[in-house]
Design an enzyme around this catalytic site. Structure first.
Site, PDB file in Angstrom:
ATOM      1  N   HIS A 249      57.109  49.046  53.617  1.00  0.00           N
ATOM      2  CA  HIS A 249      57.340  49.436  52.220  1.00  0.00           C
ATOM      3  C   HIS A 249      57.091  50.930  51.972  1.00  0.00           C
ATOM      4  O   HIS A 249      57.930  51.634  51.428  1.00  0.00           O
ATOM      5  CB  HIS A 249      56.441  48.634  51.265  1.00  0.00           C
ATOM      6  CG  HIS A 249      56.582  47.147  51.395  1.00  0.00           C
ATOM      7  ND1 HIS A 249      57.760  46.552  51.734  1.00  0.00           N
ATOM      8  CD2 HIS A 249      55.697  46.132  51.207  1.00  0.00           C
ATOM      9  CE1 HIS A 249      57.593  45.236  51.764  1.00  0.00           C
ATOM     10  NE2 HIS A 249      56.346  44.950  51.455  1.00  0.00           N
ATOM     11  N   ARG A 345      52.820  60.609  44.164  1.00  0.00           N
ATOM     12  CA  ARG A 345      52.312  61.799  43.467  1.00  0.00           C
ATOM     13  C   ARG A 345      52.696  63.035  44.262  1.00  0.00           C
ATOM     14  O   ARG A 345      52.273  63.195  45.412  1.00  0.00           O
ATOM     15  CB  ARG A 345      50.787  61.746  43.328  1.00  0.00           C
ATOM     16  CG  ARG A 345      50.256  60.481  42.695  1.00  0.00           C
ATOM     17  CD  ARG A 345      48.756  60.554  42.503  1.00  0.00           C
ATOM     18  NE  ARG A 345      48.424  61.296  41.317  1.00  0.00           N
ATOM     19  CZ  ARG A 345      48.220  60.744  40.116  1.00  0.00           C
ATOM     20  NH1 ARG A 345      48.313  59.444  39.950  1.00  0.00           N
ATOM     21  NH2 ARG A 345      47.941  61.499  39.079  1.00  0.00           N
ATOM     22  N   GLN A 366      55.109  50.747  39.801  1.00  0.00           N
ATOM     23  CA  GLN A 366      54.613  49.559  39.122  1.00  0.00           C
ATOM     24  C   GLN A 366      53.131  49.696  38.863  1.00  0.00           C
ATOM     25  O   GLN A 366      52.480  50.446  39.584  1.00  0.00           O
ATOM     26  CB  GLN A 366      54.878  48.311  39.964  1.00  0.00           C
ATOM     27  CG  GLN A 366      54.106  48.338  41.281  1.00  0.00           C
ATOM     28  CD  GLN A 366      54.541  47.296  42.281  1.00  0.00           C
ATOM     29  OE1 GLN A 366      55.696  46.965  42.374  1.00  0.00           O
ATOM     30  NE2 GLN A 366      53.604  46.776  43.026  1.00  0.00           N
ATOM     31  N   SER A 394      58.284  57.104  30.064  1.00  0.00           N
ATOM     32  CA  SER A 394      57.844  55.728  30.316  1.00  0.00           C
ATOM     33  C   SER A 394      59.026  54.823  30.050  1.00  0.00           C
ATOM     34  O   SER A 394      59.587  54.834  28.961  1.00  0.00           O
ATOM     35  CB  SER A 394      56.696  55.351  29.383  1.00  0.00           C
ATOM     36  OG  SER A 394      55.547  56.024  29.790  1.00  0.00           O
TER      37      SER A 394
HETATM   38  C1  BG6 Z   1      54.421  41.991  50.600  1.00  0.00           C
HETATM   39  C2  BG6 Z   1      53.095  41.945  51.299  1.00  0.00           C
HETATM   40  O1  BG6 Z   1      55.418  42.422  51.479  1.00  0.00           O
HETATM   41  O2  BG6 Z   1      54.325  42.865  49.485  1.00  0.00           O
HETATM   42  C3  BG6 Z   1      52.001  41.515  50.348  1.00  0.00           C
HETATM   43  O3  BG6 Z   1      53.171  41.033  52.392  1.00  0.00           O
HETATM   44  C4  BG6 Z   1      51.994  42.357  49.095  1.00  0.00           C
HETATM   45  O4  BG6 Z   1      50.738  41.585  50.981  1.00  0.00           O
HETATM   46  C5  BG6 Z   1      53.395  42.481  48.505  1.00  0.00           C
HETATM   47  O5  BG6 Z   1      51.136  41.751  48.165  1.00  0.00           O
HETATM   48  C6  BG6 Z   1      53.434  43.499  47.405  1.00  0.00           C
HETATM   49  O6  BG6 Z   1      54.647  43.475  46.736  1.00  0.00           O
HETATM   50  P1  BG6 Z   1      54.738  43.981  45.231  1.00  0.00           P
HETATM   51  O7  BG6 Z   1      56.207  43.954  44.939  1.00  0.00           O
HETATM   52  O8  BG6 Z   1      53.949  43.027  44.396  1.00  0.00           O
HETATM   53  O9  BG6 Z   1      54.155  45.350  45.204  1.00  0.00           O
END
Ligand code: BG6
Length: 478
Positions: A249, A345, A366, A394
């Site tokens: 991510h 940031r 988020q 916002s």
């Molecule tokens: C998932 C992880 O890919 O993403 C989780 O396995 C995590 O541990 C989640 O909680 C977070 O996703 P979001 O969209 O809630 O930030």
């Protein structure tokens, strides 16, 4: 848009991901008219032996809260659930998949009113250990044989545990499907403000000339969760925060911030640039890593009581290219912290003689999507003093009444439309594992110990020291 029969198969239909994410996303797409009932059937496939009605009943609670729902909503839910058919079978037996194929063929022949292509989408809401066998079964038993139609597979992370296993998985799946048929989903790429990144960077004169080492002092990409691994300790302990959040991510977000301008907005051109910036990341230095584990993590019965797995990590990435030399990218993620937030940031360098407050541009993914810029302004009033303030966009205020789609909703629609821009290409995946694998091996061998931190805190104090060392200057205001 293409028309014709569309069969969406959710493998692992009774699992957590399917219930919480895949089916609700399909429901929202259906509700907005993207999955027309005269074209679409949804098949749930899993090992559990249950009836169609049982599966539908299990899913209902994830689609709607009965007590708040209007009768119209309940009717839409009922119609959607009616599109779902359940097929039970193992993940490694041709019998089960032949049965699934029979059901799909029946659906395809029934949708005679829908002229055009027949399309098959297989969503693997399953642990990666079964991907190779499931893909093989799909290839052997369930391929779309009609002219001009397509078969696509969607796979979820984790794609492997390290460079070697990720490459092995890619090779196994790659032997069965072509890259354009494989959709490696990373739901962060479906978030509104992540999708906004390239527009922001390349469509604004304000940012274009400033986005480099001459003006930017440091960049932080931060993910915080205010809950622990609740109920997922068994999975999490095998992976840890770097594999769970950072390697995928946050690294995807990093690519979009740091990459060069793509030749065009074609998915391949964008992904080419992402690969290049990943390949320009220099090896991570030990002194630029802080790991943490929250107190109480090991109380989870599924976690070994001597576990070394980090639930927090702060890692500095450095890019060896003209744009970014000398600019630290601090990538930080933690569970069981004091808040739930994901933000980027970008901190700008001081102006000559700067006394207080740097410019800082914050993109909050988020909760509550927002972008704001910290500026120094004159304190309003008679006196001539300065103060730090914000230019604030916002989303909730500015785009009142606009529903921001769920990441999964958007990404599943892309898989149907055949748009791979927001999916991870094989070489991108490889390059991202190359960055973290050496560090992960050392952590796995116990050579790198996490600091402990209190659940509900900011994380280990050492991480704040690392941030300071990287040159981050605390700003005020928000
Ligand atoms: C998932 C992880 O890919 O993403 C989780 O396995 C995590 O541990 C989640 O909680 C977070 O996703 P979001 O969209 O809630 O930030």
């Amino acid at each position: 848009p293409e028309t014709g029969s569309l069969s969406i198969v959710v493998l692992g239909a009774s699992g957590d991901l399917a219930k919480k994410k895949t089916f609700p996303a399909l429901f929202h797409l259906y509700r907005q008219g993207f999955l027309p009932a005269d074209e679409v059937s949804i098949f749930g496939y899993a090992r559990t032996i249950i009836s169609n009605d049982e599966l539908r009943e299990r899913l209902r609670g994830y689609l709607v809260r009965d007590k708040d729902a209007s009768s119209e909503e309940l009717e839409v839910v009922a119609k959607f659930l009616h599109l779902i058919k359940y097929v039970s079978g193992p993940y490694d037996s041709e019998d089960g998949f032949h049965l699934l194929d029979k059901e799909i063929l029946e659906h395809e022949s029934l949708k005679t009113s829908a002229k055009g292509l027949s399309r098959r989408l297989f969503y693997l809401a399953l642990p990666p250990s079964v991907y190779p066998s499931v893909c093989k079964m799909i290839k052997t038993c369930c391929m779309n044989k009609s002219d001009g139609g397509w078969t696509r597979v969607v796979v979820e992370k984790p794609f492997g545990k390290d460079l070697e296993s990720a490459e092995q998985l890619s090779t196994q799946i790659g032997a069965l499907f072509e890259e354009p048929q494989i959709y490696r989903i990373d739901h962060y790429l479906g978030k509104e403000l992540v999708q906004n990144m390239l527009v922001l960077r390349f469509a604004n004169r304000l940012f274009l000339p400033l986005w480099n080492r001459d003006n930017i002092a440091n960049v932080q990409i931060v993910f915080r969760e205010d809950f622990g691994t609740e109920g997922r300790g068994g999975y999490f302990d095998q992976y840890g925060i770097i594999r769970d959040i950072i390697q995928n991510h946050l690294l995807q977000v990093f690519c979009l911030i740091a990459m060069e301008k793509p030749v065009s907005l074609k998915p391949e051109h964008i992904r080419d640039e992402k690969v290049k910036v990943l390949q320009s990341v220099v090896p991570i230095k030990d002194e630029e890593v802080v790991l943490g584990q929250y107190d109480g993590y090991r109380n989870d019965p599924t976690v070994p009581n001597n576990s070394n797995t980090p639930t927090f990590a702060s890692v500095i990435l450095r890019i060896d290219n003209e744009r970014w030399e000398g600019v630290p990218f601090i990538i930080k993620a933690g569970k069981a912290l004091n808040s739930r937030k994901a933000e980027i940031r970008v901190q700008f360098k001081d102006v000559p003689g700067q006394k207080q407050g740097r410019n800082e541009f914050v993109i909050r993914l988020q909760p509550e999507e927002a972008m704001y810029m910290k500026l120094t302004v004159k304190q309003p009033g008679l006196e001539m003093s300065t103060v730090q303030s914000e230019l604030d966009l916002s989303y909730r205020q500015r785009y009142q009444g606009v529903k921001i789609p769920e990441a999964y909703e958007r990404l599943i629609l892309d898989t149907i439309r055949g748009d791979q821009q927001h999916f991870v290409r094989r070489d991108e995946l490889k390059a991202s594992w190359e960055i973290f694998t050496p560090l992960l091996y050392r952590i796995d061998k116990g050579e790198f110990k996490p600091f402990s931190y209190q659940a509900g805190s900011r994380g280990p104090a050492e991480a704040d020291k690392l941030l300071e060392k990287a040159g981050y200057v605390q700003t005020h205001g928000y």
